[in-house]
Design a protein around this motif. Sequence first.
Motif, PDB file in Angstrom:
ATOM      1  N   THR A 103      -1.600  -9.875  -2.774  1.00  9.50           N
ATOM      2  CA  THR A 103      -2.122  -8.718  -3.454  1.00  9.50           C
ATOM      3  C   THR A 103      -1.023  -8.058  -4.234  1.00  9.50           C
ATOM      4  OG1 THR A 103      -3.060  -8.041  -1.090  1.00  9.50           O
ATOM      5  CG2 THR A 103      -2.593  -6.315  -2.335  1.00  9.50           C
ATOM      6  N   PHE A 104      -1.688  -7.718  -5.560  1.00 10.11           N
ATOM      7  CA  PHE A 104      -0.858  -6.993  -6.339  1.00 10.11           C
ATOM      8  C   PHE A 104      -1.021  -5.408  -6.342  1.00 10.11           C
ATOM      9  CE2 PHE A 104      -1.988 -11.321  -7.745  1.00 10.11           C
ATOM     10  CZ  PHE A 104      -0.645 -11.807  -8.068  1.00 10.11           C
ATOM     11  N   GLY A 108      -2.352  -1.029   2.882  1.00 16.65           N
ATOM     12  CA  GLY A 108      -3.506  -1.708   3.127  1.00 16.65           C
ATOM     13  C   GLY A 108      -3.818  -3.145   2.475  1.00 16.65           C
ATOM     14  N   ILE A 109      -2.642  -3.749   2.839  1.00 18.77           N
ATOM     15  CA  ILE A 109      -2.562  -5.076   2.310  1.00 18.77           C
ATOM     16  C   ILE A 109      -3.397  -5.986   3.350  1.00 18.77           C
ATOM     17  CG2 ILE A 109      -1.247  -7.100   1.788  1.00 18.77           C
ATOM     18  CD1 ILE A 109       0.789  -5.284   0.710  1.00 18.77           C
ATOM     19  N   LEU A 150       7.793  -6.983   5.896  1.00 18.23           N
ATOM     20  CA  LEU A 150       7.287  -5.620   5.842  1.00 18.23           C
ATOM     21  C   LEU A 150       5.871  -5.473   6.527  1.00 18.23           C
ATOM     22  CD1 LEU A 150       8.546  -5.127   2.121  1.00 18.23           C
ATOM     23  CD2 LEU A 150       9.788  -4.204   3.917  1.00 18.23           C
ATOM     24  N   GLN A 151       5.647  -5.542   7.817  1.00 18.13           N
ATOM     25  CA  GLN A 151       4.645  -5.513   8.223  1.00 18.13           C
ATOM     26  C   GLN A 151       4.220  -4.137   8.209  1.00 18.13           C
ATOM     27  OE1 GLN A 151       2.541  -7.877   9.055  1.00 18.13           O
ATOM     28  NE2 GLN A 151       3.731  -9.594   9.782  1.00 18.13           N
ATOM     29  N   GLU A 152       5.022  -3.033   8.163  1.00 19.25           N
ATOM     30  CA  GLU A 152       4.700  -1.770   8.567  1.00 19.25           C
ATOM     31  C   GLU A 152       4.313  -1.367   6.947  1.00 19.25           C
ATOM     32  OE1 GLU A 152       7.153   2.555   9.015  1.00 19.25           O
ATOM     33  OE2 GLU A 152       8.043   0.735   9.787  1.00 19.25           O
ATOM     34  N   THR A 153       5.246  -1.722   6.015  1.00 21.68           N
ATOM     35  CA  THR A 153       4.941  -1.280   4.765  1.00 21.68           C
ATOM     36  C   THR A 153       3.387  -1.824   4.353  1.00 21.68           C
ATOM     37  OG1 THR A 153       7.119  -1.195   4.113  1.00 21.68           O
ATOM     38  CG2 THR A 153       5.546  -1.763   2.258  1.00 21.68           C
ATOM     39  N   GLY A 154       3.241  -3.066   4.598  1.00 23.40           N
ATOM     40  CA  GLY A 154       1.826  -4.125   4.229  1.00 23.40           C
ATOM     41  C   GLY A 154       0.873  -3.209   5.063  1.00 23.40           C
ATOM     42  N   ALA A 155       0.807  -2.743   6.071  1.00 29.84           N
ATOM     43  CA  ALA A 155      -0.086  -1.901   6.889  1.00 29.84           C
ATOM     44  C   ALA A 155      -0.411  -0.583   6.285  1.00 29.84           C
ATOM     45  CB  ALA A 155       0.158  -1.583   8.424  1.00 29.84           C
TER      46      ALA A 155
END
Length: 253
Positions: free
Chosen positions: A43-44, A37-38, A29-34
């Motif tokens: 990260t929770f 702001g992960i 989930l690179q897009e979602t992570g970016a």
Amino acid sequence: MLISKHDGHILSPLLYVCVLTFNIPLPCLQETGAREGISAMPTFIFYKNKTKIDTMRGADPNALEEKIKQWKGGDSEGQEDDVTVKGHLDIGSFISSKGCECLNESDEHTLEHALSTKGGYLESDCDEQLIINLEFSQNMKLHSLKLYAPEDKGPKTVKIFQNLTKSLDFDTAENMIATQELELTPADVKEGTLIPLRYVKFQNVGSVTIFIKDNLGGGDVTQIDYLGLVGTPVAKTNMTDFKRVAGKKGESH
């Protein structure tokens, strides 16, 4: 619920049956992570009613448990009223106690009592007027207001201001044009009632100031049993953005 570290566990399952967690590998989930702001693992991110309400970085089991208690209930239980609107929530947990102030509150019955459902109430002191300042931990969109109070002592004329850069005094509050002015009836201050706000006017609110000019009974004492606001954080996350990237329904990654 587990925090895993290599082959072991540093946090045993917690008994919070209504809290759901998902272990999603960041590469999937690179897009979602970016977008979220992960920048560190783990990260929770905490959500309530599909709304992002908090973030925690690092595998500290004690800190994580305290966060879960905070948002599930725990130490903050009783701080919010459960009357709300679909797509919004009672935003009492977003009110910053350091930014709260009430002018003309009695020493025995303070604003703090009215921001909780645990009992107690806010009462005016010298006369019927009150100025209440509330600051949020993040900017909010405000949908409606809750002012539960006795019919003979509840607020009547209410002026709501937003994002003021300096404190109001009573003379200024009475003469200044508000973001919205309300004329309440006994039905409006009944427990369980939502008072609609002009939603389009309250789209990026960091703080609100509520001026109560008089009360329904015309007396010298105004009482508020519960003061609440319904809305959403401006930085609301759309849960539909979490797209499935691989595998079949029901499979874990």
